[in-house]
Design a protein around this motif. Structure first.
Motif, PDB file in Angstrom:
ATOM      1  N   ALA A 196      39.785  52.484  51.069  1.00 62.71           N
ATOM      2  CA  ALA A 196      39.581  53.885  51.420  1.00 62.71           C
ATOM      3  C   ALA A 196      40.043  54.165  52.845  1.00 62.71           C
ATOM      4  O   ALA A 196      40.748  55.146  53.104  1.00 62.71           O
ATOM      5  CB  ALA A 196      38.114  54.258  51.256  1.00 62.71           C
ATOM      6  N   LEU A 197      39.662  53.298  53.773  1.00 66.06           N
ATOM      7  CA  LEU A 197      40.034  53.513  55.172  1.00 66.06           C
ATOM      8  C   LEU A 197      41.530  53.321  55.374  1.00 66.06           C
ATOM      9  O   LEU A 197      42.111  53.882  56.305  1.00 66.06           O
ATOM     10  CB  LEU A 197      39.246  52.566  56.068  1.00 66.06           C
ATOM     11  CG  LEU A 197      37.735  52.834  56.143  1.00 66.06           C
ATOM     12  CD1 LEU A 197      37.033  51.748  56.949  1.00 66.06           C
ATOM     13  CD2 LEU A 197      37.451  54.208  56.732  1.00 66.06           C
ATOM     14  N   GLY A 198      42.156  52.526  54.511  1.00 64.55           N
ATOM     15  CA  GLY A 198      43.590  52.302  54.636  1.00 64.55           C
ATOM     16  C   GLY A 198      44.424  53.526  54.320  1.00 64.55           C
ATOM     17  O   GLY A 198      45.517  53.693  54.855  1.00 64.55           O
ATOM     18  N   VAL A 199      43.911  54.400  53.461  1.00 57.90           N
ATOM     19  CA  VAL A 199      44.679  55.585  53.058  1.00 57.90           C
ATOM     20  C   VAL A 199      44.153  56.861  53.716  1.00 57.90           C
ATOM     21  O   VAL A 199      44.842  57.876  53.757  1.00 57.90           O
ATOM     22  CB  VAL A 199      44.662  55.735  51.522  1.00 57.90           C
ATOM     23  CG1 VAL A 199      43.297  56.168  51.020  1.00 57.90           C
ATOM     24  CG2 VAL A 199      45.731  56.696  51.040  1.00 57.90           C
ATOM     25  N   ALA A 200      42.935  56.801  54.275  1.00 60.76           N
ATOM     26  CA  ALA A 200      42.275  58.007  54.781  1.00 60.76           C
ATOM     27  C   ALA A 200      42.724  58.371  56.191  1.00 60.76           C
ATOM     28  O   ALA A 200      43.056  57.507  57.003  1.00 60.76           O
ATOM     29  CB  ALA A 200      40.764  57.829  54.753  1.00 60.76           C
ATOM     30  N   ASP A 201      42.688  59.668  56.460  1.00 62.61           N
ATOM     31  CA  ASP A 201      42.888  60.178  57.816  1.00 62.61           C
ATOM     32  C   ASP A 201      41.547  60.318  58.532  1.00 62.61           C
ATOM     33  O   ASP A 201      41.429  60.013  59.721  1.00 62.61           O
ATOM     34  CB  ASP A 201      43.573  61.548  57.767  1.00 62.61           C
ATOM     35  CG  ASP A 201      44.892  61.491  57.024  1.00 62.61           C
ATOM     36  OD1 ASP A 201      45.860  60.958  57.589  1.00 62.61           O
ATOM     37  OD2 ASP A 201      44.956  61.971  55.881  1.00 62.61           O
ATOM     38  N   ALA A 217      39.406  57.835  60.564  1.00 53.42           N
ATOM     39  CA  ALA A 217      39.251  56.593  59.803  1.00 53.42           C
ATOM     40  C   ALA A 217      39.634  55.388  60.654  1.00 53.42           C
ATOM     41  O   ALA A 217      39.063  54.293  60.491  1.00 53.42           O
ATOM     42  CB  ALA A 217      40.104  56.649  58.540  1.00 53.42           C
ATOM     43  N   GLN A 218      40.567  55.575  61.563  1.00 53.45           N
ATOM     44  CA  GLN A 218      41.013  54.497  62.438  1.00 53.45           C
ATOM     45  C   GLN A 218      39.854  53.894  63.223  1.00 53.45           C
ATOM     46  O   GLN A 218      39.815  52.692  63.473  1.00 53.45           O
ATOM     47  CB  GLN A 218      42.074  55.016  63.410  1.00 53.45           C
ATOM     48  CG  GLN A 218      42.701  53.947  64.296  1.00 53.45           C
ATOM     49  CD  GLN A 218      43.618  53.021  63.517  1.00 53.45           C
ATOM     50  OE1 GLN A 218      44.398  53.493  62.689  1.00 53.45           O
ATOM     51  NE2 GLN A 218      43.528  51.727  63.751  1.00 53.45           N
ATOM     52  N   PRO A 224      34.444  47.272  62.878  1.00 55.95           N
ATOM     53  CA  PRO A 224      33.558  47.051  61.731  1.00 55.95           C
ATOM     54  C   PRO A 224      32.080  47.226  62.078  1.00 55.95           C
ATOM     55  O   PRO A 224      31.280  47.590  61.209  1.00 55.95           O
ATOM     56  CB  PRO A 224      33.862  45.596  61.329  1.00 55.95           C
ATOM     57  CG  PRO A 224      35.237  45.334  61.852  1.00 55.95           C
ATOM     58  CD  PRO A 224      35.342  46.120  63.123  1.00 55.95           C
ATOM     59  N   GLN A 225      31.703  46.962  63.328  1.00 55.21           N
ATOM     60  CA  GLN A 225      30.303  47.142  63.706  1.00 55.21           C
ATOM     61  C   GLN A 225      29.901  48.610  63.666  1.00 55.21           C
ATOM     62  O   GLN A 225      28.756  48.934  63.327  1.00 55.21           O
ATOM     63  CB  GLN A 225      30.054  46.551  65.094  1.00 55.21           C
ATOM     64  CG  GLN A 225      30.136  45.028  65.125  1.00 55.21           C
ATOM     65  CD  GLN A 225      29.748  44.463  66.480  1.00 55.21           C
ATOM     66  OE1 GLN A 225      29.652  45.184  67.461  1.00 55.21           O
ATOM     67  NE2 GLN A 225      29.530  43.159  66.521  1.00 55.21           N
ATOM     68  N   ALA A 226      30.824  49.498  63.986  1.00 53.74           N
ATOM     69  CA  ALA A 226      30.531  50.924  63.896  1.00 53.74           C
ATOM     70  C   ALA A 226      30.290  51.323  62.439  1.00 53.74           C
ATOM     71  O   ALA A 226      29.400  52.141  62.148  1.00 53.74           O
ATOM     72  CB  ALA A 226      31.685  51.738  64.480  1.00 53.74           C
ATOM     73  N   LEU A 227      31.058  50.737  61.528  1.00 55.01           N
ATOM     74  CA  LEU A 227      30.852  50.994  60.109  1.00 55.01           C
ATOM     75  C   LEU A 227      29.492  50.477  59.666  1.00 55.01           C
ATOM     76  O   LEU A 227      28.752  51.162  58.947  1.00 55.01           O
ATOM     77  CB  LEU A 227      31.971  50.330  59.303  1.00 55.01           C
ATOM     78  CG  LEU A 227      31.905  50.485  57.778  1.00 55.01           C
ATOM     79  CD1 LEU A 227      31.962  51.940  57.370  1.00 55.01           C
ATOM     80  CD2 LEU A 227      33.050  49.710  57.131  1.00 55.01           C
ATOM     81  N   ASP A 228      29.133  49.293  60.125  1.00 48.22           N
ATOM     82  CA  ASP A 228      27.837  48.702  59.778  1.00 48.22           C
ATOM     83  C   ASP A 228      26.685  49.572  60.279  1.00 48.22           C
ATOM     84  O   ASP A 228      25.707  49.804  59.573  1.00 48.22           O
ATOM     85  CB  ASP A 228      27.740  47.295  60.377  1.00 48.22           C
ATOM     86  CG  ASP A 228      26.458  46.594  59.960  1.00 48.22           C
ATOM     87  OD1 ASP A 228      26.321  46.280  58.765  1.00 48.22           O
ATOM     88  OD2 ASP A 228      25.600  46.370  60.836  1.00 48.22           O
ATOM     89  N   ARG A 229      26.815  50.066  61.495  1.00 48.27           N
ATOM     90  CA  ARG A 229      25.754  50.917  62.059  1.00 48.27           C
ATOM     91  C   ARG A 229      25.614  52.208  61.257  1.00 48.27           C
ATOM     92  O   ARG A 229      24.501  52.680  61.000  1.00 48.27           O
ATOM     93  CB  ARG A 229      26.050  51.249  63.517  1.00 48.27           C
ATOM     94  CG  ARG A 229      25.853  50.084  64.475  1.00 48.27           C
ATOM     95  CD  ARG A 229      25.890  50.543  65.927  1.00 48.27           C
ATOM     96  NE  ARG A 229      27.150  51.168  66.281  1.00 48.27           N
ATOM     97  CZ  ARG A 229      28.189  50.485  66.781  1.00 48.27           C
ATOM     98  NH1 ARG A 229      28.122  49.173  66.943  1.00 48.27           N
ATOM     99  NH2 ARG A 229      29.305  51.126  67.098  1.00 48.27           N
ATOM    100  N   ALA A 230      26.743  52.789  60.860  1.00 48.71           N
ATOM    101  CA  ALA A 230      26.705  54.023  60.100  1.00 48.71           C
ATOM    102  C   ALA A 230      26.093  53.809  58.711  1.00 48.71           C
ATOM    103  O   ALA A 230      25.311  54.640  58.231  1.00 48.71           O
ATOM    104  CB  ALA A 230      28.103  54.607  59.976  1.00 48.71           C
ATOM    105  N   TYR A 231      26.430  52.689  58.083  1.00 50.11           N
ATOM    106  CA  TYR A 231      25.892  52.378  56.752  1.00 50.11           C
ATOM    107  C   TYR A 231      24.410  52.124  56.787  1.00 50.11           C
ATOM    108  O   TYR A 231      23.652  52.658  55.969  1.00 50.11           O
ATOM    109  CB  TYR A 231      26.588  51.119  56.210  1.00 50.11           C
ATOM    110  CG  TYR A 231      27.664  51.356  55.181  1.00 50.11           C
ATOM    111  CD1 TYR A 231      27.477  51.006  53.856  1.00 50.11           C
ATOM    112  CD2 TYR A 231      28.887  51.904  55.553  1.00 50.11           C
ATOM    113  CE1 TYR A 231      28.472  51.191  52.916  1.00 50.11           C
ATOM    114  CE2 TYR A 231      29.897  52.098  54.632  1.00 50.11           C
ATOM    115  CZ  TYR A 231      29.678  51.741  53.313  1.00 50.11           C
ATOM    116  OH  TYR A 231      30.668  51.935  52.382  1.00 50.11           O
TER     117      TYR A 231
END
Length: 234
Positions: A196-201, A217-218, A224-231
């Motif tokens: 998803a992040l590979g194709v998303a803006d 998305a960049q 990855p830690q920012a993604l973990d915190r958001a999840y």
């Protein structure tokens, strides 16, 4: 021109499933919606598609208000949803499925059908086959073809790769990139965050029905830690 959602609240079974969600999709832009199971992602799509009640906020496409409208009106306004689960008319042929989906068109059915078959030659090879006898990947292509038959300006795609083989998933992600190149705006819910992040803006992360991240998305690709915190709120 844009698909704009402001402070949206959606209910399911009398309970709040999504609250305070705002987003914007430009033509030719992919917005990925991420989150753990139960975060409210599917409910967001169903609310935007008019399939679940919107209890607060607003939805508009190209400055046309759509809040509270039903699925047919939303589809006619140029927004096509592909809900989770490879939903097709199992007892109809591929061709009849697509023609039924294109029945809302005032004109140009045959041209739209030809365009859909050009995008999915796998379906063109199976025009007379009953939809329910096809593989999961082929049924997902047909579900996407259903949406294409409305000639949408914006597509809402929920868990496109669920249960499918990696080769099929790559094929379908190529389809998303092709739609993006055509100028179609896409809201993409995808279990594989890297795809998803590979194709998303732009990326959004939902947790407990609320936005926990909204940005490029960049940012999540690089951190990855920012993604973990958001999840998970860690």
């Amino acid at each position: 021109m844009a698909f704009v959602v402001t402070d949206l609240a959606v209910t399911k079974g009398g309970r709040a499933a999504v609250s305070g969600v705002s987003l914007r999709i430009e033509p030719g832009q992919v917005v990925a919606v991420l989150g753990a199971n139960g975060a409210g992602k599917s409910e967001l799509v169903l609310g935007l598609a008019g399939m679940l009640p919107v209890t607060a906020g607003s939805v508009a496409v190209d400055d046309q208000p759509l809040t509270g409208r039903g699925p047919d009106a939303i589809r006619r306004a140029g927004i096509a949803a592909v809900p989770e689960g490879h939903r097709v008319l199992a007892r109809l042929s591929v061709d009849d499925n697509l023609r039924a989906a294109g029945s809302i068109l005032p004109r140009g059915l045959d041209e739209t059908l030809a365009d859909t078959y050009a995008l999915f030659p796998e379906l063109a090879e199976r025009k007379k086959q009953l939809a329910g006898t096809m593989s999961g990947g082929q049924q997902q292509m047909l579900a996407l073809g259903h949406a294409l038959m409305a000639r949408p300006r914006y597509m809402l795609i929920d868990e496109m790769s669920l249960g499918l083989a990696p080769l099929v998933v790559r094929r379908l992600m190529g389809f998303v990139e092709g739609l993006k190149a055509r100028g179609v705006g896409i809201l993409l819910i995808e279990q594989f965050t890297s795809l998803a992040l590979g194709v998303a803006d732009t990326a959004l992360v939902l947790r407990s029905g609320k936005l926990r991240f909204a940005g490029p998305a960049q940012t999540l690709r690089d951190d990855p830690q920012a993604l973990d915190r958001a999840y998970f709120g860690h």
